[in-house]
Design an enzyme around this catalytic site. Structure first.
Site, mmCIF file in Angstrom:
data_model
loop_
_atom_site.group_PDB
_atom_site.id
_atom_site.type_symbol
_atom_site.label_atom_id
_atom_site.label_comp_id
_atom_site.label_asym_id
_atom_site.label_seq_id
_atom_site.Cartn_x
_atom_site.Cartn_y
_atom_site.Cartn_z
ATOM 1 N N TYR A 88 -8.711 3.671 6.190
ATOM 2 C CA TYR A 88 -8.959 3.788 4.904
ATOM 3 C C TYR A 88 -10.062 5.026 4.826
ATOM 4 O O TYR A 88 -9.879 5.870 3.749
ATOM 5 C CB TYR A 88 -9.349 2.706 4.311
ATOM 6 C CG TYR A 88 -8.327 1.662 3.932
ATOM 7 C CD1 TYR A 88 -7.641 1.815 2.484
ATOM 8 C CD2 TYR A 88 -7.879 0.563 4.499
ATOM 9 C CE1 TYR A 88 -6.628 1.189 2.305
ATOM 10 C CE2 TYR A 88 -6.659 -0.070 4.281
ATOM 11 C CZ TYR A 88 -6.339 0.380 3.016
ATOM 12 O OH TYR A 88 -5.057 -0.570 2.699
ATOM 13 N N HIS B 51 -4.331 -1.403 -8.453
ATOM 14 C CA HIS B 51 -4.519 -1.357 -6.956
ATOM 15 C C HIS B 51 -6.012 -0.930 -6.482
ATOM 16 O O HIS B 51 -5.801 -0.648 -5.222
ATOM 17 C CB HIS B 51 -3.491 -0.721 -6.179
ATOM 18 C CG HIS B 51 -2.000 -1.456 -6.611
ATOM 19 N ND1 HIS B 51 -0.729 -0.662 -6.133
ATOM 20 C CD2 HIS B 51 -1.670 -2.592 -7.107
ATOM 21 C CE1 HIS B 51 0.174 -1.663 -6.657
ATOM 22 N NE2 HIS B 51 -0.231 -2.579 -7.331
ATOM 23 N N GLN C 180 13.949 11.026 -7.752
ATOM 24 C CA GLN C 180 14.908 10.191 -7.070
ATOM 25 C C GLN C 180 15.284 8.992 -8.107
ATOM 26 O O GLN C 180 14.503 8.771 -8.848
ATOM 27 C CB GLN C 180 14.430 9.649 -5.660
ATOM 28 C CG GLN C 180 13.540 10.500 -4.668
ATOM 29 C CD GLN C 180 14.743 11.322 -3.783
ATOM 30 O OE1 GLN C 180 15.977 10.813 -3.689
ATOM 31 N NE2 GLN C 180 14.393 12.579 -3.466
#
Ligand code: OAD
Length: 251
Positions: A68, A120, A221
């Site tokens: 991280y 998150h 996509q």
């Protein structure tokens, strides 16, 4: 594409409330890797079970901390892209627009986006593993001993950890609750650069749809969102979002 952009601009103009849900794709053109792209995605190079779970941290705190720390350093070096800046323009035109992001970087904020909900967590922040002073116990990274990996919490001595959501962990309750409420009352939900695989964030467009929102997807996509989207703008967000703002200004 031109016609789809014009139609989307019209929907946005008519909307009373717009919510934007972003994922890793919106930061891709800034040089931040996505998670699930076949070649460069983080989860095609690393195993999330070794790096992004509480068990991984308990097994090998140094490995997880260092990974991280590496991503934090990388996120600090990149800059917002044209897509992030276009969202700032969108908020000027539609001041009630809220950004709900799954991203842990701060590129939305650095581009001037207002009212950003982080589902998150945020990689720039660290907190006490035990949340000893209440949830979350955020600690200023500049004040800790960087030689220790992970450094200890200055209050209780437990390990510090990144303030991000790991697999199997709950999302911050207030952030998630607000995102749900916003999707229920939005006329348009702009879903940008997410595979739509990770729940509960992936459920938000569905919640909006049930309450009558128009779902516009921007993604080069197909994704899990595409089948419920009214419009799919099939191109990178750094290209499409500025065109959308141009179309909004034009009318
Ligand atoms: P993914 O990596 O799953 O999906 C990224 C999406 O971005 C894909 O659908 C790509 O097609 C799309 N994309 C790529 N380039 C793009 C561009 N220039 N413009 C627009 N879209 C582009 O990332 P997320 O959906 O964000 O969780 O992943 C969700 C969560 O899974 C992350 O927040 C992370 C991860 O595990 C945690 O860390 C808790």
């Amino acid at each position: 594409m031109e016609q789809a952009i014009q139609e989307t601009a019209k929907r946005l103009r008519e909307a009373k409330r717009v919510t934007v849900l972003t994922g890793a794709g919106v930061s891709k053109e800034s040089g931040v890797p996505t998670f699930r792209d076949a070649l460069e995605g983080l989860w095609s190079q690393y195993n999330p079970e070794d790096l992004a779970t509480p068990q991984a941290f308990q097994r090998n705190p140094k490995l997880v901390w260092d990974w991280y720390a590496m991503r934090r350093e990388m996120a600090g070096k990149v800059s917002p892209n044209a897509g992030h800046y276009a969202l700032t323009e969108l908020q000027k035109l539609k001041p009630d627009t809220v950004i709900v992001t799954q991203n842990v970087d701060d590129l939305h904020e650095r581009a001037g986006n207002q009212d950003v909900i982080h589902l998150h967590g945020q990689i720039a922040r660290v907190r006490c593993y035990d949340n000893c002073q209440g949830s979350p116990t955020i600690v200023d990274l500049a004040t800790v001993d960087a030689m220790q990996t992970p450094p200890p919490c200055p209050h209780c001595g437990a390990y510090l950890r990144p303030d991000v959501v790991w697999f199997s962990e709950s999302l911050p309750m207030d952030a998630l609750a607000r995102a749900y409420e916003l999707c229920k009352i939005s006329d348009v939900i702009l879903v940008i650069g997410t595979s739509g695989i990770v729940s509960p964030a992936s459920e938000l467009p569905q919640v909006g749809l049930k309450h009558g929102a128009t779902i516009i997807e921007i993604n080069p996509q197909y994704s899990m969102i595409t089948r419920i989207a009214h419009t799919h703008l099939e191109a990178p967000s750094g290209q499409v979002l500025p065109l959308l703002i141009e179309a909004l200004h034009a009318e």
